[in-house]
Design a protein around this motif. Structure first.
Motif, PDB file in Angstrom:
ATOM      1  N   ARG A 117       0.853  -1.193   0.000  1.00 41.65           N
ATOM      2  CA  ARG A 117       0.000   0.000   0.000  1.00 41.65           C
ATOM      3  C   ARG A 117       0.884   1.237   0.000  1.00 41.65           C
ATOM      4  O   ARG A 117       1.809   1.339   0.802  1.00 41.65           O
ATOM      5  N   LEU A 118       0.580   2.180  -0.870  1.00 41.54           N
ATOM      6  CA  LEU A 118       1.311   3.441  -0.880  1.00 41.54           C
ATOM      7  C   LEU A 118       0.708   4.436   0.108  1.00 41.54           C
ATOM      8  O   LEU A 118       1.416   5.245   0.699  1.00 41.54           O
ATOM      9  N   ARG A 119      -0.585   4.347   0.313  1.00 38.98           N
ATOM     10  CA  ARG A 119      -1.271   5.230   1.271  1.00 38.98           C
ATOM     11  C   ARG A 119      -1.384   4.463   2.584  1.00 38.98           C
ATOM     12  O   ARG A 119      -2.326   3.718   2.808  1.00 38.98           O
ATOM     13  N   ARG A 120      -0.413   4.667   3.449  1.00 40.96           N
ATOM     14  CA  ARG A 120      -0.281   3.892   4.674  1.00 40.96           C
ATOM     15  C   ARG A 120      -0.785   4.676   5.882  1.00 40.96           C
ATOM     16  O   ARG A 120      -0.836   5.900   5.852  1.00 40.96           O
ATOM     17  N   ALA A 121      -1.098   3.947   6.962  1.00 37.93           N
ATOM     18  CA  ALA A 121      -1.501   4.595   8.213  1.00 37.93           C
ATOM     19  C   ALA A 121      -0.317   5.314   8.852  1.00 37.93           C
ATOM     20  O   ALA A 121      -0.461   6.391   9.423  1.00 37.93           O
ATOM     21  N   ASP A 122       0.886   4.721   8.736  1.00 37.89           N
ATOM     22  CA  ASP A 122       2.089   5.359   9.276  1.00 37.89           C
ATOM     23  C   ASP A 122       2.639   6.361   8.252  1.00 37.89           C
ATOM     24  O   ASP A 122       2.186   6.409   7.114  1.00 37.89           O
ATOM     25  N   PRO A 123       3.621   7.176   8.624  1.00 38.71           N
ATOM     26  CA  PRO A 123       4.119   8.212   7.707  1.00 38.71           C
ATOM     27  C   PRO A 123       5.222   7.762   6.745  1.00 38.71           C
ATOM     28  O   PRO A 123       5.774   8.580   6.019  1.00 38.71           O
ATOM     29  N   LEU A 124       5.545   6.471   6.715  1.00 38.32           N
ATOM     30  CA  LEU A 124       6.667   5.965   5.925  1.00 38.32           C
ATOM     31  C   LEU A 124       6.639   6.437   4.474  1.00 38.32           C
ATOM     32  O   LEU A 124       7.668   6.820   3.916  1.00 38.32           O
ATOM     33  N   TYR A 125       5.474   6.424   3.846  1.00 39.79           N
ATOM     34  CA  TYR A 125       5.348   6.808   2.440  1.00 39.79           C
ATOM     35  C   TYR A 125       4.578   8.114   2.242  1.00 39.79           C
ATOM     36  O   TYR A 125       3.970   8.327   1.211  1.00 39.79           O
ATOM     37  N   ASP A 126       4.632   9.008   3.214  1.00 41.53           N
ATOM     38  CA  ASP A 126       3.991  10.310   3.017  1.00 41.53           C
ATOM     39  C   ASP A 126       4.646  11.055   1.850  1.00 41.53           C
ATOM     40  O   ASP A 126       4.009  11.819   1.146  1.00 41.53           O
ATOM     41  N   LEU A 127       5.934  10.805   1.643  1.00 45.81           N
ATOM     42  CA  LEU A 127       6.690  11.377   0.543  1.00 45.81           C
ATOM     43  C   LEU A 127       7.600  10.277   0.010  1.00 45.81           C
ATOM     44  O   LEU A 127       8.371   9.694   0.773  1.00 45.81           O
ATOM     45  N   VAL A 128       7.480   9.974  -1.273  1.00 43.59           N
ATOM     46  CA  VAL A 128       8.247   8.887  -1.887  1.00 43.59           C
ATOM     47  C   VAL A 128       8.903   9.414  -3.157  1.00 43.59           C
ATOM     48  O   VAL A 128       8.232   9.956  -4.033  1.00 43.59           O
ATOM     49  N   ILE A 129      10.213   9.241  -3.229  1.00 39.19           N
ATOM     50  CA  ILE A 129      10.942   9.582  -4.447  1.00 39.19           C
ATOM     51  C   ILE A 129      11.246   8.265  -5.144  1.00 39.19           C
ATOM     52  O   ILE A 129      11.824   7.357  -4.551  1.00 39.19           O
ATOM     53  N   LEU A 130      10.807   8.149  -6.401  1.00 43.43           N
ATOM     54  CA  LEU A 130      10.924   6.908  -7.164  1.00 43.43           C
ATOM     55  C   LEU A 130      12.205   6.885  -7.987  1.00 43.43           C
ATOM     56  O   LEU A 130      12.547   7.879  -8.627  1.00 43.43           O
ATOM     57  N   THR A 131      12.872   5.737  -7.995  1.00 37.19           N
ATOM     58  CA  THR A 131      14.029   5.553  -8.872  1.00 37.19           C
ATOM     59  C   THR A 131      13.658   4.586  -9.993  1.00 37.19           C
ATOM     60  O   THR A 131      12.624   3.918  -9.932  1.00 37.19           O
ATOM     61  N   ASP A 132      14.524   4.492 -10.969  1.00 38.12           N
ATOM     62  CA  ASP A 132      14.262   3.589 -12.096  1.00 38.12           C
ATOM     63  C   ASP A 132      14.833   2.184 -11.881  1.00 38.12           C
ATOM     64  O   ASP A 132      14.971   1.438 -12.837  1.00 38.12           O
ATOM     65  N   TRP A 133      15.142   1.832 -10.630  1.00 40.50           N
ATOM     66  CA  TRP A 133      15.638   0.479 -10.366  1.00 40.50           C
ATOM     67  C   TRP A 133      14.627  -0.550 -10.885  1.00 40.50           C
ATOM     68  O   TRP A 133      13.469  -0.554 -10.467  1.00 40.50           O
ATOM     69  N   ASN A 134      15.069  -1.393 -11.805  1.00 42.85           N
ATOM     70  CA  ASN A 134      14.257  -2.485 -12.360  1.00 42.85           C
ATOM     71  C   ASN A 134      12.902  -1.984 -12.881  1.00 42.85           C
ATOM     72  O   ASN A 134      11.877  -2.639 -12.730  1.00 42.85           O
ATOM     73  N   TRP A 135      12.927  -0.803 -13.504  1.00 39.54           N
ATOM     74  CA  TRP A 135      11.718  -0.155 -13.994  1.00 39.54           C
ATOM     75  C   TRP A 135      12.080   0.647 -15.234  1.00 39.54           C
ATOM     76  O   TRP A 135      13.169   1.203 -15.281  1.00 39.54           O
TER      77      TRP A 135
END
Length: 170
Positions: free
Chosen positions: A96-114
């Motif tokens: 889940r990207l929208r989590r109850a905790d703040p872990l993913y409140d801000l996510v910077i994405l890299t191109d690793w395996n993408w």
């Protein structure tokens, strides 16, 4: 704005003339990243996106995309959507990207395996908030909330996260 690189070092992440304290994967740094090994992969990983929780934060840049209810990240190597953002309902393994905790409140994405994921090579490597200081990740690079916010405001699309091979475990 010219892309400015972020370089992982033994002292932290070097960015814009400063060292930023961070944590990496529980498996250390690896030149042979595999699904589930908890390692941060060696390489030059281009910054390809930024996600944020609009109910908790203002957008840190004009290219950040809001995380909406139902936004997920597929981590099922057997599925065609492996290592891609997907929407609920989604019957396969995901995070889940929208989590109850703040872990993913801000996510910077890299191109690793993408965007063309190789199954078993490991899903997304994000830059995100730490659970707590010194607590390792599953392979991502994590920062304090304040530092992550400042880094997010200082990068551009196309900046690179550089993880030197000299940091790899033997």
């Amino acid at each position: 704005m010219t892309p400015v690189d972020l370089v992982l070092t033994r002292r932290g992440l070097r960015f814009r003339g400063r060292y930023w304290p961070c944590t990496i994967g529980r498996g250390g740094v690896s030149a042979r990243k595999r699904e589930g090994d908890g390692a941060t992969p060696v390489g030059e990983h281009r910054i390809v996106g930024m996600l944020y929780r609009p109910d908790r934060l203002a957008p840190p840049t004009d290219w950040a995309v809001p995380i909406l209810p139902g936004d997920l990240w597929s981590d099922d190597p057997a599925h065609e959507d492996y290592n891609m953002m997907v929407r609920a309902p989604y019957a396969h393994s995901h995070e889940r990207l929208r989590r109850a905790d703040p872990l993913y409140d801000l996510v910077i994405l890299t191109d690793w395996n993408w965007p063309y994921a190789v199954r078993g090579r490991g899903s997304a490597i994000f830059l995100h908030q730490q659970r707590r200081k010194g607590f390792p990740t599953e392979g991502c690079v994590a920062f304090s909330r304040k530092d992550l916010w400042q880094i997010a405001q200082g990068i551009t699309y196309g900046s690179r996260l550089i993880v030197p091979e000299t940091l790899a475990s033997a």
